[in-house]
Design an enzyme around this catalytic site. Structure first.
Site, PDB file in Angstrom:
ATOM      1  N   LYS A  59       0.824  -1.210   0.000  1.00 54.61           N
ATOM      2  CA  LYS A  59       0.000   0.000   0.000  1.00 54.61           C
ATOM      3  C   LYS A  59       0.857   1.258   0.000  1.00 54.61           C
ATOM      4  O   LYS A  59       0.643   2.170  -0.790  1.00 54.61           O
ATOM      5  CB  LYS A  59      -0.918   0.016   1.234  1.00 54.61           C
ATOM      6  CG  LYS A  59      -1.970  -1.059   1.251  1.00 54.61           C
ATOM      7  CD  LYS A  59      -2.889  -0.934   2.452  1.00 54.61           C
ATOM      8  CE  LYS A  59      -2.149  -1.090   3.772  1.00 54.61           C
ATOM      9  NZ  LYS A  59      -1.541  -2.418   3.958  1.00 54.61           N
ATOM     10  N   THR A  60       1.816   1.289   0.901  1.00 53.17           N
ATOM     11  CA  THR A  60       2.653   2.475   0.994  1.00 53.17           C
ATOM     12  C   THR A  60       3.484   2.624  -0.284  1.00 53.17           C
ATOM     13  O   THR A  60       3.668   3.719  -0.803  1.00 53.17           O
ATOM     14  CB  THR A  60       3.553   2.389   2.237  1.00 53.17           C
ATOM     15  OG1 THR A  60       2.720   2.232   3.384  1.00 53.17           O
ATOM     16  CG2 THR A  60       4.386   3.642   2.399  1.00 53.17           C
ATOM     17  N   ASP A 100      -2.072   7.792   3.787  1.00 48.18           N
ATOM     18  CA  ASP A 100      -1.669   6.437   4.172  1.00 48.18           C
ATOM     19  C   ASP A 100      -2.289   6.111   5.538  1.00 48.18           C
ATOM     20  O   ASP A 100      -2.606   7.020   6.300  1.00 48.18           O
ATOM     21  CB  ASP A 100      -0.129   6.371   4.263  1.00 48.18           C
ATOM     22  CG  ASP A 100       0.386   4.929   4.220  1.00 48.18           C
ATOM     23  OD1 ASP A 100      -0.445   3.994   4.183  1.00 48.18           O
ATOM     24  OD2 ASP A 100       1.611   4.741   4.222  1.00 48.18           O
ATOM     25  N   GLU A 101      -2.460   4.833   5.832  1.00 50.95           N
ATOM     26  CA  GLU A 101      -2.994   4.395   7.139  1.00 50.95           C
ATOM     27  C   GLU A 101      -4.333   5.064   7.439  1.00 50.95           C
ATOM     28  O   GLU A 101      -4.587   5.525   8.553  1.00 50.95           O
ATOM     29  CB  GLU A 101      -2.004   4.721   8.274  1.00 50.95           C
ATOM     30  CG  GLU A 101      -0.591   4.218   8.050  1.00 50.95           C
ATOM     31  CD  GLU A 101      -0.387   2.771   8.477  1.00 50.95           C
ATOM     32  OE1 GLU A 101      -1.389   2.108   8.826  1.00 50.95           O
ATOM     33  OE2 GLU A 101       0.761   2.311   8.438  1.00 50.95           O
ATOM     34  N   GLN A 151      -5.789  -3.253  10.590  1.00 51.77           N
ATOM     35  CA  GLN A 151      -4.698  -2.608  11.307  1.00 51.77           C
ATOM     36  C   GLN A 151      -5.144  -1.321  11.981  1.00 51.77           C
ATOM     37  O   GLN A 151      -4.327  -0.438  12.249  1.00 51.77           O
ATOM     38  CB  GLN A 151      -3.532  -2.327  10.361  1.00 51.77           C
ATOM     39  CG  GLN A 151      -2.910  -3.600   9.810  1.00 51.77           C
ATOM     40  CD  GLN A 151      -1.649  -3.310   9.016  1.00 51.77           C
ATOM     41  OE1 GLN A 151      -0.620  -2.945   9.558  1.00 51.77           O
ATOM     42  NE2 GLN A 151      -1.736  -3.475   7.705  1.00 51.77           N
ATOM     43  N   ARG A 178       4.907  -7.416  11.022  1.00 50.89           N
ATOM     44  CA  ARG A 178       6.133  -6.632  10.821  1.00 50.89           C
ATOM     45  C   ARG A 178       7.282  -7.553  10.435  1.00 50.89           C
ATOM     46  O   ARG A 178       8.299  -7.118   9.908  1.00 50.89           O
ATOM     47  CB  ARG A 178       6.543  -5.872  12.096  1.00 50.89           C
ATOM     48  CG  ARG A 178       5.594  -4.828  12.652  1.00 50.89           C
ATOM     49  CD  ARG A 178       5.104  -3.887  11.615  1.00 50.89           C
ATOM     50  NE  ARG A 178       3.817  -4.342  11.106  1.00 50.89           N
ATOM     51  CZ  ARG A 178       3.284  -3.919   9.960  1.00 50.89           C
ATOM     52  NH1 ARG A 178       3.893  -3.028   9.218  1.00 50.89           N
ATOM     53  NH2 ARG A 178       2.119  -4.380   9.543  1.00 50.89           N
TER      54      ARG A 178
HETATM   55  P1  ATP Z   1       1.582  -2.160   5.961  1.00 47.72           P
HETATM   56  O1  ATP Z   1       0.154  -2.602   5.932  1.00 47.72           O
HETATM   57  O2  ATP Z   1       2.347  -2.907   6.983  1.00 47.72           O
HETATM   58  O3  ATP Z   1       1.722  -0.673   6.021  1.00 47.72           O
HETATM   59  P2  ATP Z   1       1.999  -1.989   3.125  1.00 47.72           P
HETATM   60  O4  ATP Z   1       0.792  -2.588   2.500  1.00 47.72           O
HETATM   61  O5  ATP Z   1       2.087  -0.530   3.166  1.00 47.72           O
HETATM   62  O6  ATP Z   1       2.219  -2.647   4.559  1.00 47.72           O
HETATM   63  P3  ATP Z   1       4.593  -1.869   1.900  1.00 47.72           P
HETATM   64  O7  ATP Z   1       5.334  -1.460   3.097  1.00 47.72           O
HETATM   65  O8  ATP Z   1       4.309  -0.859   0.863  1.00 47.72           O
HETATM   66  O9  ATP Z   1       3.239  -2.601   2.346  1.00 47.72           O
HETATM   67  O10 ATP Z   1       5.299  -3.100   1.205  1.00 47.72           O
HETATM   68  C1  ATP Z   1       5.755  -4.231   1.957  1.00 47.72           C
HETATM   69  C2  ATP Z   1       7.043  -4.735   1.392  1.00 47.72           C
HETATM   70  O11 ATP Z   1       6.829  -5.377   0.148  1.00 47.72           O
HETATM   71  C3  ATP Z   1       8.045  -3.640   1.137  1.00 47.72           C
HETATM   72  O12 ATP Z   1       9.337  -4.125   1.423  1.00 47.72           O
HETATM   73  C4  ATP Z   1       7.867  -3.385  -0.358  1.00 47.72           C
HETATM   74  O13 ATP Z   1       9.031  -2.837  -0.917  1.00 47.72           O
HETATM   75  C5  ATP Z   1       7.606  -4.788  -0.889  1.00 47.72           C
HETATM   76  N1  ATP Z   1       6.819  -4.801  -2.122  1.00 47.72           N
HETATM   77  C6  ATP Z   1       5.584  -4.307  -2.304  1.00 47.72           C
HETATM   78  N2  ATP Z   1       5.140  -4.513  -3.567  1.00 47.72           N
HETATM   79  C7  ATP Z   1       6.129  -5.181  -4.211  1.00 47.72           C
HETATM   80  C8  ATP Z   1       6.287  -5.687  -5.538  1.00 47.72           C
HETATM   81  N3  ATP Z   1       5.333  -5.557  -6.467  1.00 47.72           N
HETATM   82  N4  ATP Z   1       7.444  -6.304  -5.830  1.00 47.72           N
HETATM   83  C9  ATP Z   1       8.411  -6.455  -4.905  1.00 47.72           C
HETATM   84  N5  ATP Z   1       8.322  -6.009  -3.643  1.00 47.72           N
HETATM   85  C10 ATP Z   1       7.198  -5.364  -3.280  1.00 47.72           C
HETATM   86 MG    MG Z   2       2.226   0.825   4.783  1.00 47.99          MG
END
Ligand code: ATP
Ligand code: MG
Length: 718
Positions: free
Chosen positions: A35-36, A220-221, A252, A608
């Site tokens: 997402k981020t 975000d969040e 979350q 995490r």
């Molecule tokens: P959270 O809910 O904990 O905030 P999030 O959904 O925001 O998580 P991110 O932090 O954006 O998730 O991504 C999680 C991990 O996966 C990061 O290390 C990111 O770089 C990696 N990642 C996300 N998408 C891809 C992709 N398409 N290919 C490779 N790595 C990815």
């Molecule tokens: Mg995130």
């Protein structure tokens, strides 16, 4: 144009979100699904492909740490500095808006931010001044009351006491406290939000300006926004052409206790009809970790529901460790971190997460002993340490004599013979005159209203602050801080009062503060807003307390609460203190809905972890001066057995059994028993089984004793 750097490392669903054409978009997806990452790539897409001006983008994240990471990632993607782009927390952004329009918002242009510790003091003082009983109106409770009202956008006049005298009185405290803030040019955290919302709501010109300016608002969040934050979003994105991009995860949502409303996700869908994109692939964790986390969160029944899968490896089982007590738990964790480092991995890849700040100290000590560098996020952070706050209070008062909170803090620190009675007199007079403490002091000095000793002492204090204010004209911020510490004699003050090592640590912190002021460079935005370096520094100290300790990339173990771990990821994660009462927190079992929130917090903690996850609990624990005997957290029990490995077979002692009626069975840990000779006591531990088992009991009068089960005649009591 070549957009491959923006789109290449994204899956289809992520691409769909990044390139979305609908005016509004909601990315609703589980932990670690990117997402981020999508939000960052969206910013790059808007700038490079849709040619949006960076000035027209507003990106909001949850912490300053997350904001600076986001800025770094955008710059990396775009290969240009992200100046002009507004990335920050809700509070940071509101602060920026209020600085620009302090007048229109009805604020003193020199207003200072009141952090929660200062707010607490001011509320306590208000209660005292109103001659109310602090037992009946505990300042913490009142603080919670006021902040919750503000978070909901409610002023004292809007609250109906409903015939309840207690509520009526709370409203009065709220009103009086707010008046004191206005008098001194102080703005608490919740007020930052509320003022901004009121400003935009009531001032069409301003609202139009920001609506025109921010064509794109990204958040975000989102699941942890509160009522006011959502109100702000609606105001900003209320124009014709506004486009909202929101990412979040209902599983979350962990700030309900502080007013966050997960319903905002549904409200957003209702109010804006966004295109909804779901991401289902997790890129962060091993299959084992992900599966276990999914199973734990599955115990909640109030979910929007989603699937999360990974192509990742199965990985190691989740390790569960049952420690005798909290010391053994800390030793165990530090031992595993040592193994990790010896195997060639970095300390900064390891994080120890806990439910409450009080738990950090043990890990800090154990890490110190093992000589492993660490950093604590949250808890008592640099800008919150007493000596730092004292020195900052001088800076604040020099900068803004109307700052009553700063005045109170240092008027007699170091002790200069200004007693509590004198201060109380000043307070009373200030209130009657409706003036600040500083102003009232000058007035009383001039009119001779003060007795000899108090008079001299106060005159000395005024002279000190005025002298510093004069010096401030001639020197820069670093120079001023140097002079403040020298002339205030704070170091001497601590040396005279405390053991050498503690005083030394304080001196180090003050030196560090000088360094921080010397190296300080105000942000471009602050400069543009016409803020002096001092004002800019004070703002940063209040807003970003603790998020700037040490070097950003210094290699150290990360210690933090589960709450502050949100959004982050680490190869090695420890969740410590997995005990009923601690986590889930005692309070959560008393209030409806809170238990699900605790479970979401467990889900946040587990997700995490990228490679290896440890959960540990202690069978006895000293906390806040009490010995607790917790059973393992229910969240440990919710882990699927096939994915878990017990590091040490859980000992007999941990099995809480019902004691047999007439002294035949073994009492459970923590139960109260009575012995003919020693009287009443608490069971500390039980070793072995049957007649030969040894039971340790801490007798209220006779202290701890070991007894053999077969001989001791114990009666269960309480
Ligand atoms: P959270 O809910 O904990 O905030 P999030 O959904 O925001 O998580 P991110 O932090 O954006 O998730 O991504 C999680 C991990 O996966 C990061 O290390 C990111 O770089 C990696 N990642 C996300 N998408 C891809 C992709 N398409 N290919 C490779 N790595 C990815
Ligand atoms: Mg995130």
């Amino acid at each position: 144009m070549d957009v491959s750097h923006i789109l290449d490392e994204l899956n289809d669903a992520q691409r769909q979100a990044v390139t979305v054409e609908a005016p509004h978009c909601l990315v609703l997806a589980g932990a670690g699904s990117g997402k981020t990452r999508v939000l960052v790539h969206r910013i790059a897409w808007l700038i490079q492909v849709e040619h949006a001006s960076p000035m027209s983008l507003l990106a909001v994240t949850f912490t300053n740490k997350a904001a600076s990471e986001m800025r770094g990632r955008v710059e990396e993607l775009l290969q240009i500095p992200s100046a002009g782009l507004w990335i920050g927390t809700f509070h940071g952004i509101c602060h920026r808006i209020l600085r620009r329009h302090a007048d229109e918002a009805g604020l003193n242009p020199n207003f200072q931010i009141l952090d929660s510790d200062d707010q607490y003091r001011l509320i306590r003082r208000t209660i005292r001044e109103m001659q109310l009983d602090e037992g009946e109106y505990p300042p913490r409770v009142v603080q919670g009351f006021i902040n919750a009202r503000k978070d909901d956008g409610v002023r004292p006049d809007h609250i109906d006491p409903g015939g309840n005298p207690l509520t009526a009185q709370m409203i009065e405290i709220y009103r009086t406290y707010q008046a004191a803030c206005e008098r001194s040019g102080l703005v608490d955290f919740a007020e930052l939000m509320l003022r901004t919302v009121e400003l935009l709501r009531d001032n069409p010109a301003r609202l139009q300006y920001y609506r025109n300016r921010f064509g794109h608002v990204m958040i975000d969040e989102f699941q942890d926004t509160n009522t006011l934050q959502y109100a702000l979003v609606r105001l900003l994105a209320g124009g014709e052409d506004a486009r909202l991009f929101v990412v979040g995860d209902d599983d979350q949502s962990i700030y309900g206790w502080r007013g966050a409303r997960v319903e905002n996700v549904q409200h957003f869908v209702r109010d804006f009809g966004p295109e909804v994109v779901r991401l289902e692939q997790n890129y962060r964790s091993t299959r084992t970790i992900l599966e276990a986390a999914n199973r734990v969160i599955d115990h909640n029944d109030d979910r929007m529901g989603k699937n999360l899968w990974t192509e990742g490896e199965e990985g190691e089982p989740i390790r569960v460790f049952a420690a005798y007590n909290e010391d053994e738990e800390a030793e165990f964790i530090i031992g595993r971190i040592q193994d990790w480092v010896e195997s060639g991995r970095r300390p900064s890849e390891a994080a120890v997460l806990y439910r409450s700040n009080a738990q950090s100290r043990l890990f800090e000590q154990a890490l110190l002993r093992a000589d492993i560098p660490y950093r604590v996020y949250g808890g008592l952070r640099f800008f919150e340490r007493a000596e730092v706050r004292d020195a900052l209070a001088y800076l604040r008062l020099v900068h803004n004599p109307a700052d009553d909170a700063a005045f109170e803090r240092i008027v007699n620190v170091p002790a200069r013979g200004i007693g509590e009675r004198t201060v109380a007199g000043l307070r009373e007079a200030a209130r009657t005159r409706d003036r600040t403490l500083w102003d009232t002091t000058l007035h009383q000095l001039n009119t001779g209203a003060l007795g000899g000793r108090a008079r001299n002492a106060l005159a000395g204090f005024v002279e000190l602050v005025r002298g510093l204010a004069e010096e401030a004209e001639a020197t820069d911020l670093g120079g001023l801080m140097n002079r403040i510490i020298e002339r205030s004699a704070l170091i001497e003050h601590y040396r005279a009062r405390e053991p050498a090592d503690r005083a030394e640590a304080r001196q180090e912190n003050l030196d560090e503060l000088i360094r921080a002021t010397e190296n300080f460079e105000p942000s471009i935005e602050d400069e543009q807003a016409g803020l002096s370096p001092t004002a800019s520094f004070l703002t940063q100290a209040a807003l970003e307390a603790g998020e700037h300790q040490g070097e950003k990339w210094e290699d150290c173990v990360q210690l933090m609460t589960l709450h502050s771990a949100k959004g982050l990821e680490f190869p090695l994660v420890f969740m410590a203190g997995m005990e009923e009462g601690l986590f889930p927190h005692q309070k959560s079992t008393e209030e409806p809905g809170r238990l699900s929130e605790e479970r979401r917090l467990a889900y946040v903690g587990m997700t995490r972890a990228m490679e290896l996850l440890y959960l540990s609990y202690a069978e006895s624990r000293r906390l806040h001066g009490q010995t607790l005997f917790g059973r393992p957290s229910r969240f440990v029990g919710e882990l699927p057995a096939g994915l878990v490995q017990d590091v040490r077979p859980r000992l007999q002692v941990s099995q809480a059994r019902a004691p047999r009626e007439h002294g035949g069975g073994l009492p459970s840990l923590g139960s109260r028993v009575s012995h003919a000779k020693f009287g009443a006591g608490t069971v500390l531990s039980v070793e072995g089984q049957g007649e030969n088992a040894r039971i340790q009991i801490n007798f209220d009068d006779a202290g701890p004793k070991w007894l053999v089960a077969g001989y001791a005649v114990l009666e269960r009591i309480g």
